[in-house]
Write a protein that holds these residues in place. Structure first.
Motif, PDB file in Angstrom:
ATOM      1  N   ASP A 251       0.842  -1.207   0.000  1.00 35.05           N
ATOM      2  CA  ASP A 251       0.000   0.000   0.000  1.00 35.05           C
ATOM      3  C   ASP A 251       0.872   1.251   0.000  1.00 35.05           C
ATOM      4  OD1 ASP A 251      -2.282  -1.528   0.043  1.00 35.05           O
ATOM      5  OD2 ASP A 251      -2.588  -1.363   2.212  1.00 35.05           O
ATOM      6  N   GLU A 254       2.700   1.610  -3.406  1.00 36.49           N
ATOM      7  CA  GLU A 254       1.797   1.971  -4.504  1.00 36.49           C
ATOM      8  C   GLU A 254       1.350   3.426  -4.405  1.00 36.49           C
ATOM      9  OE1 GLU A 254      -1.148  -1.027  -4.054  1.00 36.49           O
ATOM     10  OE2 GLU A 254       0.115  -2.622  -4.894  1.00 36.49           O
ATOM     11  N   ARG A 255       1.098   3.894  -3.181  1.00 37.57           N
ATOM     12  CA  ARG A 255       0.706   5.301  -3.026  1.00 37.57           C
ATOM     13  C   ARG A 255       1.842   6.235  -3.442  1.00 37.57           C
ATOM     14  NH1 ARG A 255      -1.804   3.524   1.866  1.00 37.57           N
ATOM     15  NH2 ARG A 255       0.054   4.155   3.049  1.00 37.57           N
ATOM     16  N   HIS A 257       4.166   5.413  -5.623  1.00 32.95           N
ATOM     17  CA  HIS A 257       4.616   5.015  -6.962  1.00 32.95           C
ATOM     18  C   HIS A 257       6.110   4.639  -6.937  1.00 32.95           C
ATOM     19  CE1 HIS A 257       0.777   6.386  -8.545  1.00 32.95           C
ATOM     20  NE2 HIS A 257       0.959   7.548  -7.920  1.00 32.95           N
ATOM     21  N   PRO A 410       7.042   5.317   4.791  1.00 32.03           N
ATOM     22  CA  PRO A 410       6.650   6.559   4.082  1.00 32.03           C
ATOM     23  C   PRO A 410       7.622   7.708   4.338  1.00 32.03           C
ATOM     24  CG  PRO A 410       4.759   5.561   5.176  1.00 32.03           C
ATOM     25  CD  PRO A 410       5.961   4.835   5.672  1.00 32.03           C
TER      26      PRO A 410
END
Length: 492
Positions: A251, A254-255, A257, A410
């Motif tokens: 997740d 993918e967020r 990229h 992140p």
């Protein structure tokens, strides 16, 4: 026991001989680090120094320390080398090693980058001549400087010194060191170890008068690539897939990229075909991390290939693609240096894999905290140099609670991206596309893959069934215990 240097008037040998139980007399460094090039312990100098020590130190207290190492004088600097490192320098420079008859110390020289290197060493031939001299002086106690740097033939010398006879120094076992060149964390083993040979000529007293190296031993040679662009980074994840943590990591990727490279364990992937396909669909790639996560250094060749092939077939069956990347379990860094580290890598390479190492490791598996994982990754990436690249980051998506890794990821991506770094799959560091890193299964192999699909689906079903049977058995056992306790209470 005290150690005292030879030929140093600041050390009163007689005084030490009176108060110490043992005096370890360091009979080397006639020419030393920082001094001028020359024999490290010429035979006549060695004998003179030992005789001087023997005159003031009781024989039963004297231990003569022999050296078995080398010095490389170059410019204003001097490097201490092991004998193996000196042999490797001679091999790489193609400089012939000559035995200096005046000192009994081998030597060679070469030019590199406009700088002259003069190397002197004390190998097993030097040590044997020294041991012969000690035997004639009636000295039986010796020490070695320093363990790990010595010519392996020293131990044959020592055996002959203790038991009589003459050591056989002709054969030189292949080197334990690894010759690593290039920059990057994508590895290729370009040469395997070879043994060396030397010819020695001795006089009637057993003293070596000449030594000729016919062939020098050589180590593993590892070529590193993938570090040409310090602004390219690869996020790699080991030990998955995991039903809980791999989707959360995907997740995040993918967020943002950002592609990821997942080194999967076959037994973990068995029940998660959807996760394998999701990795590929998101622009990531999959690498082989064995089937059961063993220490592959302890496995035989057949077991190693079974670990590789089982995982390869599983991924082929579930995704229709082959894997070309490999990372061994417990593989701690990008420069394997021992045979047990290099063995699995070589076996994988011979099977068609590219070995992927790493230099950025925050040890997230120890769960040090999300802040620590984040800061260690940033600091280690910033610490990368041309000689010690920091392009590949190791994280984990399986093997335990990975909530801290998910929380740190992140921030890692955002910080490094803001600093101008760009994320690519591991194969992208060497200019290989994901399609090349995971090519489609060849048409002629499709029938076998279809069979494998059925086999792995059956295995997954059996594994799930057995798991539920265990849960059922445990539940029935607990229920029986509760029932018996209740009946016993009623009866009482």
């Amino acid at each position: 026991a005290v150690t005292v240097p030879a030929e140093d008037e600041a050390w009163p040998l007689a005084a030490f001989g009176q108060v110490a139980d043992r005096v370890i007399f360091m009979a080397y460094d006639q020419h030393w680090e920082g001094g001028t090039p020359g024999p490290i312990a010429a035979q006549d100098w060695f004998v003179t120094q030992v005789e001087a020590a023997l005159r003031v130190i009781p024989r039963d207290k004297l231990v003569v320390a022999l050296g078995s190492y080398a010095y490389d004088w170059h410019g204003d600097d001097t490097d201490a080398l092991s004998i193996e490192e000196a042999w490797l320098a001679a091999h790489d420079s193609q400089a012939p090693i000559t035995f200096d008859p005046g000192s009994g110390n081998p030597t060679f020289a070469y030019e590199e980058d406009g700088q002259h290197h003069a190397i002197w060493m004390m190998d097993a031939a030097t040590s044997w001549n020294q041991l012969r001299a000690l035997k004639k002086l009636g000295i039986d106690d010796v020490a070695l400087w320093r363990l790990g740097s010595e010519d392996p033939g020293f131990w044959a010398d020592l055996t002959a010194f203790r038991t009589g006879g003459t050591p056989d120094l002709r054969h030189i076992a292949s080197l334990l060191n690894t010759d690593v060149s290039g920059t990057g964390e994508i590895l290729r083993i370009t040469a395997t170890p070879t043994d060396g040979q030397r010819v020695l000529t001795a006089d009637a007293d057993g003293i070596v008068r000449d030594e000729r190296y016919v062939t020098l031993p050589t180590p593993y040679v590892v070529q590193r690539t993938g570090g040409a662009n310090p602004k390219l980074l690869a996020l790699t994840f080991d030990d998955g897939p995991d039903a809980t943590w791999t989707p959360r990591i995907l997740d995040v990727l993918e967020r943002a990229h950002v592609p990821g490279t997942f080194f999967v364990i076959g037994s973990n992937a068995l029940q998660h075909p959807a996760l394998l396909n999701r990795i590929i669909a998101g622009g990531g790639e999959i690498g082989n991390h064995s089937y059961t996560h063993p220490n592959m250094a302890t496995l035989g060749p057949n077991e190693t290939m079974l670990e590789l092939n089982a995982t390869q077939r599983l991924v082929q069956a579930y995704t229709g693609r082959e894997m070309r990347l490999f990372r061994a379990p417990y593989f701690g860094d990008a420069e394997p240096t021992t045979a047990d580290e290099l063995g699995p890598a070589l076996a994988a390479q011979q099977a068609g894999y590219t070995v992927v190492g790493l230099h950025v490791d925050p040890n997230d598996w120890q769960r040090p905290g999300a802040d620590s994982i984040y800061q260690q990754v940033i600091d280690q990436v910033h610490a990368g140099t041309a000689e010690n690249s920091a392009n590949i980051i190791l994280l984990h998506d399986g093997g335990g609670d990975r909530s801290e890794t998910v929380a740190a990821l992140p921030r890692i991506i955002a910080t490094l991206r803001a600093e101008g770094y760009r994320f690519v799959p591991a194969s992208g560091l060497i200019g290989v596309t994901p399609a090349q890193a995971m090519p489609p299964v060849p048409d002629h192999d499709l029938w076998a893959v279809r069979t494998d699909v059925a086999v792995f689906v059956a295995l997954a079903a059996i594994t799930a069934t057995v798991s539920w049977l265990f849960y059922l058995a445990i539940s029935l056992g607990i229920a029986r215990a509760v029932m018996m306790a209740g009946l016993a209470w009623i009866q009482a």
